[in-house]
Write a protein that holds these residues in place. Structure first.
Motif, PDB file in Angstrom:
ATOM      1  N   GLY A 157       0.787  -1.225   0.000  1.00 49.98           N
ATOM      2  CA  GLY A 157       0.000   0.000   0.000  1.00 49.98           C
ATOM      3  C   GLY A 157       0.816   1.271   0.000  1.00 49.98           C
ATOM      4  N   LEU A 158       2.139   1.166  -0.045  1.00 46.75           N
ATOM      5  CA  LEU A 158       2.992   2.358  -0.041  1.00 46.75           C
ATOM      6  C   LEU A 158       3.259   2.812  -1.473  1.00 46.75           C
ATOM      7  CD1 LEU A 158       5.558   1.350   2.728  1.00 46.75           C
ATOM      8  CD2 LEU A 158       3.484   2.747   2.952  1.00 46.75           C
ATOM      9  N   LEU A 159       3.093   4.097  -1.696  1.00 46.29           N
ATOM     10  CA  LEU A 159       3.313   4.680  -3.017  1.00 46.29           C
ATOM     11  C   LEU A 159       4.749   5.162  -3.156  1.00 46.29           C
ATOM     12  CD1 LEU A 159      -0.007   6.712  -3.089  1.00 46.29           C
ATOM     13  CD2 LEU A 159       0.572   4.904  -4.712  1.00 46.29           C
ATOM     14  N   ALA A 160       5.230   5.206  -4.387  1.00 44.25           N
ATOM     15  CA  ALA A 160       6.569   5.734  -4.639  1.00 44.25           C
ATOM     16  C   ALA A 160       6.626   7.198  -4.225  1.00 44.25           C
ATOM     17  CB  ALA A 160       6.917   5.577  -6.114  1.00 44.25           C
ATOM     18  N   PRO A 161       7.730   7.641  -3.620  1.00 41.51           N
ATOM     19  CA  PRO A 161       7.842   9.039  -3.193  1.00 41.51           C
ATOM     20  C   PRO A 161       7.623  10.001  -4.358  1.00 41.51           C
ATOM     21  CG  PRO A 161       9.637   7.728  -2.274  1.00 41.51           C
ATOM     22  CD  PRO A 161       8.928   6.853  -3.280  1.00 41.51           C
ATOM     23  N   ALA A 162       6.898  11.059  -4.080  1.00 40.06           N
ATOM     24  CA  ALA A 162       6.631  12.104  -5.064  1.00 40.06           C
ATOM     25  C   ALA A 162       6.157  13.334  -4.301  1.00 40.06           C
ATOM     26  CB  ALA A 162       5.565  11.653  -6.076  1.00 40.06           C
ATOM     27  N   PRO A 163       6.246  14.518  -4.902  1.00 39.79           N
ATOM     28  CA  PRO A 163       5.829  15.738  -4.200  1.00 39.79           C
ATOM     29  C   PRO A 163       4.368  15.722  -3.755  1.00 39.79           C
ATOM     30  CG  PRO A 163       7.136  16.292  -6.127  1.00 39.79           C
ATOM     31  CD  PRO A 163       6.872  14.818  -6.211  1.00 39.79           C
ATOM     32  N   ASN A 164       3.516  14.986  -4.460  1.00 35.89           N
ATOM     33  CA  ASN A 164       2.086  14.969  -4.124  1.00 35.89           C
ATOM     34  C   ASN A 164       1.685  13.698  -3.373  1.00 35.89           C
ATOM     35  OD1 ASN A 164       2.535  13.396  -6.451  1.00 35.89           O
ATOM     36  ND2 ASN A 164       0.444  13.684  -7.197  1.00 35.89           N
ATOM     37  N   VAL A 165       2.657  12.977  -2.811  1.00 31.29           N
ATOM     38  CA  VAL A 165       2.394  11.709  -2.129  1.00 31.29           C
ATOM     39  C   VAL A 165       2.798  11.785  -0.662  1.00 31.29           C
ATOM     40  CG1 VAL A 165       3.146   9.303  -1.942  1.00 31.29           C
ATOM     41  CG2 VAL A 165       2.550  10.236  -4.174  1.00 31.29           C
ATOM     42  N   THR A 166       1.908  11.288   0.219  1.00 32.08           N
ATOM     43  CA  THR A 166       2.227  11.115   1.634  1.00 32.08           C
ATOM     44  C   THR A 166       1.878   9.692   2.034  1.00 32.08           C
ATOM     45  OG1 THR A 166       1.756  13.438   2.159  1.00 32.08           O
ATOM     46  CG2 THR A 166       1.758  11.880   3.998  1.00 32.08           C
ATOM     47  N   ASN A 167       2.850   8.938   2.499  1.00 33.95           N
ATOM     48  CA  ASN A 167       2.625   7.593   3.023  1.00 33.95           C
ATOM     49  C   ASN A 167       2.624   7.656   4.549  1.00 33.95           C
ATOM     50  OD1 ASN A 167       2.598   5.914   0.580  1.00 33.95           O
ATOM     51  ND2 ASN A 167       4.759   6.457   0.371  1.00 33.95           N
ATOM     52  N   ILE A 168       1.643   6.989   5.161  1.00 31.33           N
ATOM     53  CA  ILE A 168       1.541   6.971   6.616  1.00 31.33           C
ATOM     54  C   ILE A 168       1.435   5.520   7.081  1.00 31.33           C
ATOM     55  CG2 ILE A 168       0.174   7.635   8.631  1.00 31.33           C
ATOM     56  CD1 ILE A 168      -0.829  10.045   7.036  1.00 31.33           C
ATOM     57  N   VAL A 169       2.432   5.053   7.842  1.00 27.32           N
ATOM     58  CA  VAL A 169       2.309   3.785   8.547  1.00 27.32           C
ATOM     59  C   VAL A 169       1.655   4.109   9.879  1.00 27.32           C
ATOM     60  CG1 VAL A 169       3.510   1.802   9.520  1.00 27.32           C
ATOM     61  CG2 VAL A 169       4.331   2.835   7.385  1.00 27.32           C
ATOM     62  N   LEU A 170       0.469   3.591  10.102  1.00 26.83           N
ATOM     63  CA  LEU A 170      -0.359   3.996  11.234  1.00 26.83           C
ATOM     64  C   LEU A 170       0.393   3.923  12.557  1.00 26.83           C
ATOM     65  CD1 LEU A 170      -3.159   4.865  12.228  1.00 26.83           C
ATOM     66  CD2 LEU A 170      -3.831   2.442  12.204  1.00 26.83           C
ATOM     67  N   GLN A 171       1.174   2.880  12.756  1.00 26.36           N
ATOM     68  CA  GLN A 171       1.867   2.690  14.031  1.00 26.36           C
ATOM     69  C   GLN A 171       3.000   3.694  14.235  1.00 26.36           C
ATOM     70  OE1 GLN A 171       0.882   0.026  12.034  1.00 26.36           O
ATOM     71  NE2 GLN A 171      -0.887  -0.233  13.409  1.00 26.36           N
ATOM     72  N   ASP A 172       3.453   4.357  13.164  1.00 30.15           N
ATOM     73  CA  ASP A 172       4.431   5.441  13.327  1.00 30.15           C
ATOM     74  C   ASP A 172       3.777   6.671  13.952  1.00 30.15           C
ATOM     75  OD1 ASP A 172       6.362   3.854  12.210  1.00 30.15           O
ATOM     76  OD2 ASP A 172       6.279   4.797  10.223  1.00 30.15           O
ATOM     77  N   ARG A 173       2.480   6.805  13.765  1.00 31.45           N
ATOM     78  CA  ARG A 173       1.745   7.917  14.361  1.00 31.45           C
ATOM     79  C   ARG A 173       1.137   7.537  15.704  1.00 31.45           C
ATOM     80  NH1 ARG A 173       0.463  11.938  10.528  1.00 31.45           N
ATOM     81  NH2 ARG A 173       2.079  11.827   8.900  1.00 31.45           N
ATOM     82  N   CYS A 174       0.780   6.256  15.855  1.00 26.65           N
ATOM     83  CA  CYS A 174       0.116   5.806  17.082  1.00 26.65           C
ATOM     84  C   CYS A 174       0.534   4.371  17.386  1.00 26.65           C
ATOM     85  CB  CYS A 174      -1.405   5.906  16.942  1.00 26.65           C
ATOM     86  SG  CYS A 174      -2.306   5.492  18.444  1.00 26.65           S
ATOM     87  N   GLY A 175       1.518   4.245  18.245  1.00 23.92           N
ATOM     88  CA  GLY A 175       2.020   2.925  18.581  1.00 23.92           C
ATOM     89  C   GLY A 175       1.038   2.068  19.348  1.00 23.92           C
ATOM     90  N   LEU A 176      -0.041   2.688  19.853  1.00 23.50           N
ATOM     91  CA  LEU A 176      -1.061   1.961  20.610  1.00 23.50           C
ATOM     92  C   LEU A 176      -2.213   1.498  19.727  1.00 23.50           C
ATOM     93  CD1 LEU A 176      -1.206   4.204  23.807  1.00 23.50           C
ATOM     94  CD2 LEU A 176      -0.009   2.029  23.511  1.00 23.50           C
ATOM     95  N   ASP A 177      -2.069   1.646  18.425  1.00 26.22           N
ATOM     96  CA  ASP A 177      -3.111   1.233  17.483  1.00 26.22           C
ATOM     97  C   ASP A 177      -2.720  -0.114  16.872  1.00 26.22           C
ATOM     98  OD1 ASP A 177      -4.880   0.919  15.262  1.00 26.22           O
ATOM     99  OD2 ASP A 177      -5.260   3.073  15.319  1.00 26.22           O
ATOM    100  N   PHE A 178      -3.543  -1.131  17.133  1.00 28.27           N
ATOM    101  CA  PHE A 178      -3.258  -2.488  16.655  1.00 28.27           C
ATOM    102  C   PHE A 178      -4.291  -2.941  15.624  1.00 28.27           C
ATOM    103  CE2 PHE A 178      -1.603  -1.988  20.941  1.00 28.27           C
ATOM    104  CZ  PHE A 178      -0.290  -2.388  20.792  1.00 28.27           C
ATOM    105  N   ALA A 179      -4.886  -1.995  14.924  1.00 23.55           N
ATOM    106  CA  ALA A 179      -5.924  -2.337  13.950  1.00 23.55           C
ATOM    107  C   ALA A 179      -5.366  -3.204  12.840  1.00 23.55           C
ATOM    108  CB  ALA A 179      -6.534  -1.070  13.354  1.00 23.55           C
ATOM    109  N   GLY A 180      -6.160  -4.214  12.452  1.00 26.23           N
ATOM    110  CA  GLY A 180      -5.867  -4.982  11.263  1.00 26.23           C
ATOM    111  C   GLY A 180      -6.550  -4.344  10.063  1.00 26.23           C
ATOM    112  N   HIS A 181      -6.626  -5.091   8.986  1.00 25.09           N
ATOM    113  CA  HIS A 181      -7.122  -4.547   7.710  1.00 25.09           C
ATOM    114  C   HIS A 181      -8.564  -4.055   7.809  1.00 25.09           C
ATOM    115  CE1 HIS A 181      -7.115  -4.161   3.324  1.00 25.09           C
ATOM    116  NE2 HIS A 181      -8.329  -4.691   3.336  1.00 25.09           N
ATOM    117  N   LEU A 182      -9.464  -4.908   8.301  1.00 23.55           N
ATOM    118  CA  LEU A 182     -10.872  -4.535   8.356  1.00 23.55           C
ATOM    119  C   LEU A 182     -11.136  -3.476   9.420  1.00 23.55           C
ATOM    120  CD1 LEU A 182     -12.564  -8.043   7.947  1.00 23.55           C
ATOM    121  CD2 LEU A 182     -12.028  -6.355   6.187  1.00 23.55           C
TER     122      LEU A 182
END
Length: 286
Positions: free
Chosen positions: A227-252
């Motif tokens: 689900g990660l896009l190639a870096p570009a000026p108009n792209v932002t990739n967010i790995v959820l756990q980098d923002r919230c280590g207490l979030d253990f959500a799966g796909h659904l």
């Protein structure tokens, strides 16, 4: 045999997610909360209507029971439809070939633009609801009609389903998947013609802003880095756990995750973004 049981469990979870409906509402009818209100007119604060795009095996109603009312309560005009219907009808959409679903999305976006009097929309998608818009924006003229695109549980490189999609390919089971009305299943197999086309050059094209939110605990899109896009000026990739280590959500679970909802709101309106607050959240890996 253990791997086969795992594979069937993943498919069952997808079906359960798409058929857990209340007895008072149809899968084709959104609640009367301003969601799919064709008389809605975007405000100056939120000038683009939001089009929601559900995941594989889901429908436009159950996938966004949490997020759609949240967006509406924050002043957005919100629209969705069940796309990609096959043998299972409106209860389980997103099963048709992905390119066909992208053409459906194109028609729906034009309908929303005409109804709201806007030149562009924002798109928010879950799982296959990221792949379909990506194809639409890259190949069907959608880049000129989309301002912001935010996806979660994103999938741009296919999924191994923990290696079992590779097994399905080796055993020549793609025909069986297509036979029960799931062309999208075949499209998601690594090495498919569809994925080769989508990844012929960068997935993200100039014009819209792209935000992709993924979770390290995804067991449906595997690896989650699909689900990660190639870096570009108009792209932002967010790995959820980098923002919230207490979030253990799966796909659904991403569809009902308050942390994901906050990230979506902030990406749609950066100028009005609120400080991100990490909320402990888990869906037991689902």
């Amino acid at each position: 045999m253990a791997k086969l049981r795992t594979f069937l469990t993943v498919l069952l979870l997808s079906v359960l997610a798409s058929t857990t409906l209340t007895t008072t509402a149809s899968a084709e009818t959104a609640p009367s909360s301003g969601w799919n209100d064709w008389s809605c007119r975007p405000s100056n604060t939120h000038p683009e209507p939001v089009v929601l795009v559900h995941g594989m095996g889901a429908n436009h109603w159950d996938n966004f029971l949490t997020l759609a009312p949240t967006l509406r309560a924050n002043g957005y005009c919100v629209y969705s439809q069940t796309y990609g219907k096959t043998l299972l009808g409106g209860l389980a959409g997103g099963l048709a070939p992905v390119a066909d679903s992208a053409a459906e999305l194109s028609t729906f976006v034009d309908r929303v633009r005409a109804a709201t009097g806007t030149s562009k929309v924002d798109i928010v998608g879950h799982s296959e609801g990221t792949t379909v818009p990506a194809y639409y924006m890259k190949y069907l003229g959608g880049a000129a009609k989309v301002d912001d695109f935010v996806g979660f549980g994103s999938n741009y490189k296919g999924t191994t389903l923990n290696g079992l999609a590779t097994l399905a390919e080796a055993l020549k089971l793609q025909g069986l998947l297509t036979g029960v009305g799931c062309g999208a299943c075949t499209d998601y197999l690594p090495g498919s013609a569809f994925l080769a086309e989508l990844n012929d050059g960068p997935v993200a094209v100039p014009g819209p802003t792209y935000t992709s939110i993924v979770t390290r605990y995804d067991t449906v899109v595997t690896p989650y880095t699909s689900g990660l896009l190639a870096p570009a000026p108009n792209v932002t990739n967010i790995v959820l756990q980098d923002r919230c280590g207490l979030d253990f959500a799966g796909h659904l679970g991403l569809a009902i995750d308050p942390n994901v909802a906050q990230l979506v709101l902030n990406r749609l309106d950066p100028e009005g973004a609120k400080p991100f607050r990490c909320r402990p959240f888990t869906t037991l890996g689902i």
